[in-house]
Motif scaffolding. Structure first.
Motif, PDB file in Angstrom:
ATOM      1  N   ILE A 463       0.891  -1.336   0.112  1.00  0.00           N
ATOM      2  CA  ILE A 463       0.236  -0.113  -0.080  1.00  0.00           C
ATOM      3  C   ILE A 463       1.076   1.196   0.077  1.00  0.00           C
ATOM      4  CG2 ILE A 463      -1.725   1.215   1.157  1.00  0.00           C
ATOM      5  CD1 ILE A 463      -2.653  -1.528   2.521  1.00  0.00           C
ATOM      6  N   SER A 464       1.854   1.294   0.836  1.00  0.00           N
ATOM      7  CA  SER A 464       2.747   2.362   0.951  1.00  0.00           C
ATOM      8  C   SER A 464       3.450   2.603  -0.483  1.00  0.00           C
ATOM      9  CB  SER A 464       3.986   2.087   1.758  1.00  0.00           C
ATOM     10  OG  SER A 464       3.654   1.653   3.158  1.00  0.00           O
ATOM     11  N   ALA A 465       3.906   1.595  -1.256  1.00  0.00           N
ATOM     12  CA  ALA A 465       4.365   1.713  -2.792  1.00  0.00           C
ATOM     13  C   ALA A 465       3.243   2.649  -3.432  1.00  0.00           C
ATOM     14  CB  ALA A 465       4.757   0.504  -3.399  1.00  0.00           C
ATOM     15  N   GLN A 466       1.998   2.486  -3.138  1.00  0.00           N
ATOM     16  CA  GLN A 466       1.181   3.304  -4.100  1.00  0.00           C
ATOM     17  C   GLN A 466       1.097   4.618  -3.525  1.00  0.00           C
ATOM     18  OE1 GLN A 466      -2.632   1.133  -4.037  1.00  0.00           O
ATOM     19  NE2 GLN A 466      -1.820  -0.662  -3.348  1.00  0.00           N
ATOM     20  N   ILE A 584      -0.914   0.806  14.771  1.00  0.00           N
ATOM     21  CA  ILE A 584       0.348   0.181  14.378  1.00  0.00           C
ATOM     22  C   ILE A 584       0.265   0.001  12.970  1.00  0.00           C
ATOM     23  CG2 ILE A 584       1.331  -1.982  14.352  1.00  0.00           C
ATOM     24  CD1 ILE A 584       0.394  -1.981  17.204  1.00  0.00           C
ATOM     25  N   PRO A 585      -0.694  -0.029  12.108  1.00  0.00           N
ATOM     26  CA  PRO A 585      -0.753  -0.151  10.842  1.00  0.00           C
ATOM     27  C   PRO A 585      -0.132   1.439  10.241  1.00  0.00           C
ATOM     28  CG  PRO A 585      -2.833  -0.768  11.331  1.00  0.00           C
ATOM     29  CD  PRO A 585      -2.158  -0.650  12.525  1.00  0.00           C
ATOM     30  N   PHE A 586      -0.599   2.373  10.986  1.00  0.00           N
ATOM     31  CA  PHE A 586      -0.277   3.680  10.355  1.00  0.00           C
ATOM     32  C   PHE A 586       1.422   3.950  10.977  1.00  0.00           C
ATOM     33  CE2 PHE A 586      -4.542   5.614  10.983  1.00  0.00           C
ATOM     34  CZ  PHE A 586      -5.222   5.099   9.880  1.00  0.00           C
ATOM     35  N   GLN A 587       1.676   3.350  11.826  1.00  0.00           N
ATOM     36  CA  GLN A 587       3.356   3.295  12.008  1.00  0.00           C
ATOM     37  C   GLN A 587       4.032   2.951  10.996  1.00  0.00           C
ATOM     38  OE1 GLN A 587       3.621   1.272  15.616  1.00  0.00           O
ATOM     39  NE2 GLN A 587       2.980   3.129  17.054  1.00  0.00           N
ATOM     40  N   LEU A 588       3.688   1.484  10.392  1.00  0.00           N
ATOM     41  CA  LEU A 588       4.368   0.879   9.505  1.00  0.00           C
ATOM     42  C   LEU A 588       4.215   1.596   8.070  1.00  0.00           C
ATOM     43  CD1 LEU A 588       3.281  -2.677  10.420  1.00  0.00           C
ATOM     44  CD2 LEU A 588       5.639  -1.987  10.453  1.00  0.00           C
ATOM     45  N   LEU A 589       3.094   2.134   7.877  1.00  0.00           N
ATOM     46  CA  LEU A 589       2.945   2.842   6.718  1.00  0.00           C
ATOM     47  C   LEU A 589       3.972   3.858   6.733  1.00  0.00           C
ATOM     48  CD1 LEU A 589       0.048   3.017   4.643  1.00  0.00           C
ATOM     49  CD2 LEU A 589       0.299   5.248   5.516  1.00  0.00           C
ATOM     50  N   SER A 590       3.988   4.759   7.545  1.00  0.00           N
ATOM     51  CA  SER A 590       4.759   5.724   7.495  1.00  0.00           C
ATOM     52  C   SER A 590       6.313   5.391   7.378  1.00  0.00           C
ATOM     53  CB  SER A 590       4.791   6.494   9.003  1.00  0.00           C
ATOM     54  OG  SER A 590       3.568   7.076   9.171  1.00  0.00           O
ATOM     55  N   TYR A 591       6.698   4.461   8.172  1.00  0.00           N
ATOM     56  CA  TYR A 591       7.898   3.879   8.113  1.00  0.00           C
ATOM     57  C   TYR A 591       8.248   3.295   6.458  1.00  0.00           C
ATOM     58  CZ  TYR A 591      11.873   0.750   8.325  1.00  0.00           C
ATOM     59  OH  TYR A 591      13.177  -0.045   7.879  1.00  0.00           O
ATOM     60  N   HIS A 592       7.433   2.824   6.136  1.00  0.00           N
ATOM     61  CA  HIS A 592       7.652   2.167   4.668  1.00  0.00           C
ATOM     62  C   HIS A 592       7.760   3.360   3.563  1.00  0.00           C
ATOM     63  CE1 HIS A 592       7.888  -1.780   5.531  1.00  0.00           C
ATOM     64  NE2 HIS A 592       6.820  -1.954   5.908  1.00  0.00           N
ATOM     65  N   ILE A 593       6.977   4.155   3.675  1.00  0.00           N
ATOM     66  CA  ILE A 593       6.729   5.379   2.930  1.00  0.00           C
ATOM     67  C   ILE A 593       8.118   6.112   2.992  1.00  0.00           C
ATOM     68  CG2 ILE A 593       5.509   7.588   2.118  1.00  0.00           C
ATOM     69  CD1 ILE A 593       2.904   6.087   2.577  1.00  0.00           C
ATOM     70  N   ALA A 594       8.524   6.375   4.311  1.00  0.00           N
ATOM     71  CA  ALA A 594       9.455   7.076   4.288  1.00  0.00           C
ATOM     72  C   ALA A 594      11.041   6.528   3.892  1.00  0.00           C
ATOM     73  CB  ALA A 594      10.045   7.376   6.125  1.00  0.00           C
ATOM     74  N   VAL A 595      10.985   5.136   4.043  1.00  0.00           N
ATOM     75  CA  VAL A 595      12.162   4.523   3.335  1.00  0.00           C
ATOM     76  C   VAL A 595      12.230   4.494   1.866  1.00  0.00           C
ATOM     77  CG1 VAL A 595      13.232   2.001   3.203  1.00  0.00           C
ATOM     78  CG2 VAL A 595      12.479   2.641   5.490  1.00  0.00           C
ATOM     79  N   MET A 596      10.918   4.373   1.250  1.00  0.00           N
ATOM     80  CA  MET A 596      10.749   4.340  -0.131  1.00  0.00           C
ATOM     81  C   MET A 596      11.293   5.844  -0.880  1.00  0.00           C
ATOM     82  SD  MET A 596       7.204   2.214  -0.659  1.00  0.00           S
ATOM     83  CE  MET A 596       7.192   0.664  -0.033  1.00  0.00           C
TER      84      MET A 596
END
Ligand code: G6P
Length: 614
Positions: A463-466, A584-596
């Motif tokens: 989802i983050s990639a989108q 928790i999903p929002f933490q993970l989402l921010s994390y992945h988006i930031a990494v990407m």
């Protein structure tokens, strides 16, 4: 804000100082520097940027010596450049200082010192202090510790400082007021000083936390002596650290933030361990036990905090009001302290703070205390300033949080607030026995349910990639999921630099709806509960404007699934406990988006973890 570390002993100081700075980098990373005494000289190296830049700069320089001070900076006065980096030298370069805090009357002092011929090489407030120390030493002919004491009598503001002089290489002088400072007493007649215990833990577990307006004089022959600003000698109170070294390492994860997100099943468990028993039907927070009666009589609770901790307070408001039927006001500490707030007899003020050092929260508490309130703290860092000035409190036991964006501290804070609300509700009789027991059992089940939520990581990465290239995002929630929306938006802003706003779902139509188009991701908490249908209607409103819906739903949900572009399922739980899972999903989402997006996840730009300036 700003990390300081110092060493005096027989070992090589430089590696100890650099490792210490790396541990303290969460406090600021605008520049780093070190001053080392060797062969009658003070060698000073400092560089803009992270500690790694300093290490690169110093790699072919003389870094030997067994006395040294080091600093990692979060800029306040003066740009983040080499010149303004700490340590700072006195005029004749015989004294070096590191400082965390702000000298408020630096202007006046600077003018006086200039008149006396001192030339300033930086734009910092700190440099004033080191010139002043040199000036006093010269004019009064006193030893370093006395000159530091006399200089501090002339300053207003906040400070944690360490000072060394090439004329007295057996001594290190330190002092604090409103900024933290810990002295570690080593096993080999050596001493480690730092802003927190993390740089010290691998050398000793014996520490002394300095109190406000205390001066520590560390001497290789005389050991550690502590004095008040008025020069009265005090007996050092030596405490044992319980921190584990592994807690300070990434443990195989790419970033501290990811590790800390994944630690939540354990950290939540550690937080309530020994504090509740659903079978026997009790909950007890030892730290606040003696205040329970006052709680049951309280007409009002005021919660003060900043940042993520403020969001935890908002969740606490729902818990206390609904379960314990006590009126709660949640205040930004920075606003509360300057508003001449009304504090009435019997009011309870609770400060929530991961670090226990946030300057505004600390000041808000001091104000409330001066007005006669009972002040309680919910802190993560053991021995922190807030935990020491409060009448009582409860630690969150989440373990060290290193990532600047707070994750496990938030869920631990919400857990403590839940325990507190439940214990007071029980005492007051505002909760039925069956509801009480059900909630205790639900709370005990939360760590396993958090583990379930963490299994959605791969889905969340997709989802983050989108949405990684979005320029704006909206987060919506109702009830205690509204603070979850605020926290979700804050996480995204902090680490991925995407503009995001959290809103109570129904408020969307009073403004933010104008922003919705087919590019706008809207993250919604749409879990089972009394407001489910209302949130579904809000989702429809977004869909009608072609917004993209990413919904956090309860396992098995079908209605929202049909409308949403993506759904993330979380296990069913009591509605009061949903924030512990939905966040928790929002933490993970921010994390992945930031990494990407190639952002520095653990050390986002311009931020610091421990904000010791107002
Ligand atoms: C900073 C941190 C936040 C934190 C806030 C309050 O802004 O970056 O993560 O929530 O300070 O800090 P505290 O230590 O009082 O919880």
């Amino acid at each position: 804000m700003c990390g300081i570390v110092a060493y005096l002993g027989k070992k090589e100081a430089y590696p100890i100082l650099i490792k210490g700075l790396e541990r303290l980098e969460y406090r600021g990373y605008d520049s780093a520097g070190v001053a080392l005494f060797n062969n009658g000289n003070l060698n000073l190296y400092k560089k803009q940027g992270k500690v790694a830049n300093l290490v690169e700069f110093a790699k072919d320089k003389d870094t030997s010596g067994s006395l040294g001070i080091a600093h990692t900076r979060w800029a306040t006065h003066g740009e983040p450049n080499d010149r303004n980096a700490h340590p700072h030298f006195s005029g004749n370069e015989s004294i070096a200082i590191i400082h965390n805090g702000i000298i408020e009357n630096y202007d006046v002092l600077k003018e006086e010192l200039k008149k006396r011929g001192y030339v300033f090489k930086s734009d910092t407030d700190t440099e004033v202090l080191v010139h002043l120390i040199e000036d006093i030493q010269k004019s009064e002919g006193v030893k370093l510790s006395e000159a530091v004491r006399m200089a501090l009598m002339n300053v207003t503001g906040a400070y944690a400082i360490c000072v060394i002089s090439k004329d007295d290489p057996n001594t290190l002088v330190a002092a604090r007021k409103s900024s933290p400072l810990v002295v570690g007493i080593g096993r080999e007649n050596d001493f480690y000083l730092a802003s927190d215990a993390t740089p010290i833990i691998e050398y000793t577990n014996k520490v002394v936390y300095l109190d406000d307006e205390e001066i520590a004089v560390v001497n290789l022959e005389k050991g550690l002596k502590i004095y008040s600003l008025q020069d009265e000698e005090k007996t050092p109170y030596v405490q044992e650290l319980e921190m584990q070294l592994e807690a300070l390492e990434k443990g195989g994860y790419e970033h501290f933030m990811l590790k800390e997100i994944h630690e939540q099943p354990r950290s939540i468990n550690d937080c309530f361990r020994g504090r509740l028993n659903s079978v026997e039907g009790w909950v007890e927070l030892g730290g606040i036990k003696e205040f329970e009666k006052k709680f049951t009589k309280a007409k009002r609770i005021v919660m003060v905090a900043c940042g993520t901790s403020w969001h935890a307070c908002l969740v606490g408001e729902y818990l206390f009001e609904d379960l314990a039927r006590i009126n709660v006001e949640v205040e930004y500490a920075s606003e509360f302290r300057y508003r001449n707030p009304i504090i009435e007899e019997g009011d309870i003020v609770i400060a929530v703070s991961q670090s226990g050092e946030t300057a505004d929260t600390l000041a808000a508490l001091e104000l409330a205390k001066s007005k006669g309130a009972i002040i309680l703290g919910i802190c993560n860092v053991v021995g922190s300033s807030i935990s020491r000035i409060t009448h009582a409190g409860s630690y969150t036991h989440a373990g060290p949080e290193i990532g600047v964006a707070s994750t496990k501290a938030f869920t631990a804070q919400v857990t403590v607030l839940t325990l507190m609300a439940l214990s007071i509700a029980k005492k007051k009789g505002t909760i039925s026995e069956s509801k009480f027991r059900t909630m205790l059992a639900e709370l005990e089940a939360i760590p396993a349910k958090v583990s379930e939520v963490l299994k959605t990581n791969d889905l969340i990465e997709k989802i983050s990639a989108q949405y990684k290239d979005a320029s704006n995002a909206l987060y919506l929630g109702r009830g205690s999921s509204f603070p979850v929306a605020l926290e979700g938006a804050l996480k995204l802003k902090e680490i991925s630099y995407i503009h995001a706003e959290g809103y109570p779902a129904a408020e969307m139509k009073h403004g933010p709806i104008a922003l919705i188009d087919d590019e706008m991701p809207v993250f919604v908490v749409a879990t089972e509960g009394p407001s489910y249908e209302k949130v579904v209607s809000n989702i429809q409103e977004v869909k009608a404007r072609k917004g993209k819906i990413i919904a956090v739903v309860t396992e098995g949900d079908t209605q929202v699934r049909e409308m949403a572009d993506s759904v993330i399922e979380i296990p069913a739980t009591d509605e009061h406990l949903v924030p512990l899972l939905a966040t928790i999903p929002f933490q993970l989402l921010s994390y992945h988006i930031a990494v990407m997006r190639g952002c520095n996840v653990d050390q986002p730009r311009n931020l610091a973890k421990s904000v010791t300036v107002e």
